[in-house]
Write a protein that holds these residues in place. Sequence first.
Motif, short mmCIF file in Angstrom:
data_model
loop_
_atom_site.label_atom_id
_atom_site.label_comp_id
_atom_site.label_asym_id
_atom_site.label_seq_id
_atom_site.Cartn_x
_atom_site.Cartn_y
_atom_site.Cartn_z
N GLU A 205 -38.99 3.30 13.34
CA GLU A 205 -39.91 3.96 12.41
C GLU A 205 -41.34 3.44 12.58
OE1 GLU A 205 -37.64 5.34 8.44
OE2 GLU A 205 -37.62 3.17 8.74
N VAL A 206 -41.48 2.13 12.73
CA VAL A 206 -42.80 1.55 12.97
C VAL A 206 -43.38 2.08 14.28
CG1 VAL A 206 -44.02 -0.60 13.58
CG2 VAL A 206 -42.43 -0.57 11.64
N TRP A 207 -42.56 2.04 15.32
CA TRP A 207 -43.00 2.49 16.65
C TRP A 207 -43.43 3.95 16.60
CZ3 TRP A 207 -42.35 5.94 20.52
CH2 TRP A 207 -42.77 5.57 21.81
N GLU A 208 -42.62 4.80 15.97
CA GLU A 208 -42.91 6.23 15.92
C GLU A 208 -44.14 6.53 15.05
OE1 GLU A 208 -42.14 8.77 17.48
OE2 GLU A 208 -40.26 8.37 18.52
N ASP A 209 -44.35 5.75 14.02
CA ASP A 209 -45.53 5.94 13.17
C ASP A 209 -46.79 5.81 14.04
OD1 ASP A 209 -47.83 5.18 11.43
OD2 ASP A 209 -46.35 5.22 9.83
N LEU A 210 -46.86 4.75 14.84
CA LEU A 210 -48.03 4.52 15.68
C LEU A 210 -48.06 5.48 16.87
CD1 LEU A 210 -48.08 0.63 15.56
CD2 LEU A 210 -49.69 2.18 14.46
N ALA A 211 -46.88 5.82 17.39
CA ALA A 211 -46.83 6.76 18.52
C ALA A 211 -47.36 8.13 18.12
CB ALA A 211 -45.40 6.86 19.04
N LYS A 212 -47.01 8.57 16.92
CA LYS A 212 -47.49 9.87 16.46
C LYS A 212 -49.00 9.87 16.25
CE LYS A 212 -43.04 11.18 14.55
NZ LYS A 212 -42.16 11.21 13.36
N GLN A 213 -49.53 8.72 15.81
CA GLN A 213 -50.98 8.62 15.70
C GLN A 213 -51.63 8.67 17.08
OE1 GLN A 213 -52.68 5.85 12.75
NE2 GLN A 213 -50.59 5.32 12.18
N GLU A 245 -47.23 10.35 28.73
CA GLU A 245 -45.84 10.44 29.16
C GLU A 245 -45.12 9.09 29.04
OE1 GLU A 245 -42.46 12.50 30.49
OE2 GLU A 245 -44.38 13.17 29.68
N ILE A 246 -45.89 8.00 28.99
CA ILE A 246 -45.26 6.68 28.79
C ILE A 246 -44.48 6.68 27.48
CG2 ILE A 246 -45.74 4.23 28.31
CD1 ILE A 246 -48.16 4.48 30.20
N LEU A 247 -45.02 7.33 26.46
CA LEU A 247 -44.33 7.39 25.17
C LEU A 247 -42.98 8.10 25.30
CD1 LEU A 247 -47.38 8.29 22.89
CD2 LEU A 247 -46.35 6.03 23.26
N SER A 248 -42.97 9.17 26.08
CA SER A 248 -41.70 9.89 26.30
C SER A 248 -40.72 9.04 27.09
CB SER A 248 -41.98 11.19 27.07
OG SER A 248 -42.79 12.06 26.31
N ALA A 249 -41.23 8.28 28.06
CA ALA A 249 -40.36 7.41 28.86
C ALA A 249 -39.71 6.35 27.99
CB ALA A 249 -41.18 6.76 29.98
N ILE A 250 -40.46 5.83 27.03
CA ILE A 250 -39.91 4.81 26.13
C ILE A 250 -38.86 5.42 25.22
CG2 ILE A 250 -40.47 3.26 24.21
CD1 ILE A 250 -43.23 2.86 25.57
N LYS A 259 -37.37 -5.87 26.26
CA LYS A 259 -36.83 -6.50 27.46
C LYS A 259 -37.29 -5.85 28.76
CE LYS A 259 -32.73 -8.07 24.98
NZ LYS A 259 -31.25 -8.00 24.87
N GLU A 260 -37.97 -4.72 28.68
CA GLU A 260 -38.46 -4.09 29.90
C GLU A 260 -39.76 -3.35 29.65
OE1 GLU A 260 -36.37 -0.44 31.30
OE2 GLU A 260 -34.89 -0.95 29.76
N LYS A 261 -40.54 -3.19 30.72
CA LYS A 261 -41.80 -2.47 30.65
C LYS A 261 -41.59 -1.08 31.24
CE LYS A 261 -46.74 -3.12 31.49
NZ LYS A 261 -47.78 -4.10 31.88
N HIS A 262 -42.03 -0.07 30.54
CA HIS A 262 -41.75 1.30 30.94
C HIS A 262 -42.91 1.92 31.69
CE1 HIS A 262 -38.10 1.36 28.45
NE2 HIS A 262 -38.81 0.61 27.63
N PHE A 263 -42.58 2.69 32.70
CA PHE A 263 -43.57 3.36 33.53
C PHE A 263 -43.21 4.83 33.66
CE2 PHE A 263 -43.31 -1.06 34.94
CZ PHE A 263 -44.64 -1.44 34.95
N VAL A 264 -44.20 5.59 34.09
CA VAL A 264 -43.97 7.00 34.41
C VAL A 264 -43.64 7.07 35.89
CG1 VAL A 264 -44.99 9.31 34.49
CG2 VAL A 264 -45.59 7.73 32.62
#
Length: 276
Positions: A205-213, A245-250, A259-264
């Motif tokens: 919920e925290v992550w999505e709150d900031l992602a939507k912003q 697209e990084i947000l979609s990858a996450i 534990k991991e860093k996400h890339f496109v």
Amino acid sequence: MEVRQAYDYCEKVIAANSKSFYKTFSLLPKEKRKAVWAVYAFCRLADDIVDEGDNPVEELAKFEQEFQQFLKGQHNPENPMWVALADVFQTFDMDADAFSCLLRGQAMDLSFSRYETVEDLLDYCYHVASSVGLMLLPILAPGKTAVLKEGAVSLGYAMQLTNILRDVGEDLKIGRIYLPNEVLHKYSLADADLHNGQVSGEFVEVWEDLAKQAEQYYEQAFETIHEYPLSSRIAVKGAGLVYREILSAIRDKRYNVFKEKHFVSDESKQAILACL
């Protein structure tokens, strides 16, 4: 050092450190492309001082002094970054204040303290990311700075929020939590929960709150994309779309940012750019 050699050095810096930006901004015409490389090299050096310097406070202060001397027409003629940047300042109507703003943002990381509100976090994002957009505007859209400033600031907000959401785990390792306290409190998430590294419902919920912003800021940035010259428009929008697209990858990886860093993927980047 010859200007051509200096630009070659700057290109190597961006190619080695940011494949996404290198790929998208390679779409620019040659003169604009080279200028972007030089600005990136400046930003990269400032970032490396803060993240990897032995005495970052002193080194950043020295770098800022060098920049002030540079503005007076004095720089090391054997330093490729300064040589390339001098050519950029002669060619384009650059905004020196935007460069100083970035350096102030880097200093904010050296005296890092928690951000209480989203507004506090956005102030940080402005200094470390929106400033870069303002640095690039005179190169990407000469004469259009006023009409494009708000969009450039929004794109900086969006990209830096994306960085923060991607790098939660890495930042925890160096003792930094960029997620604002007001958002953590809103969803009853404690610092201890973050350090446990669990992708709980509260964390999502925290992550999505900031992602939507962040996604709203991407949309705001794209509203004025048509004001860029066609030669720059594809590169700027491509960079924004690839970063978003990084947000979609996450999300696809179930929010595992501890534990991991996400890339496109390269395939996704190519698909995005092919649609522009």
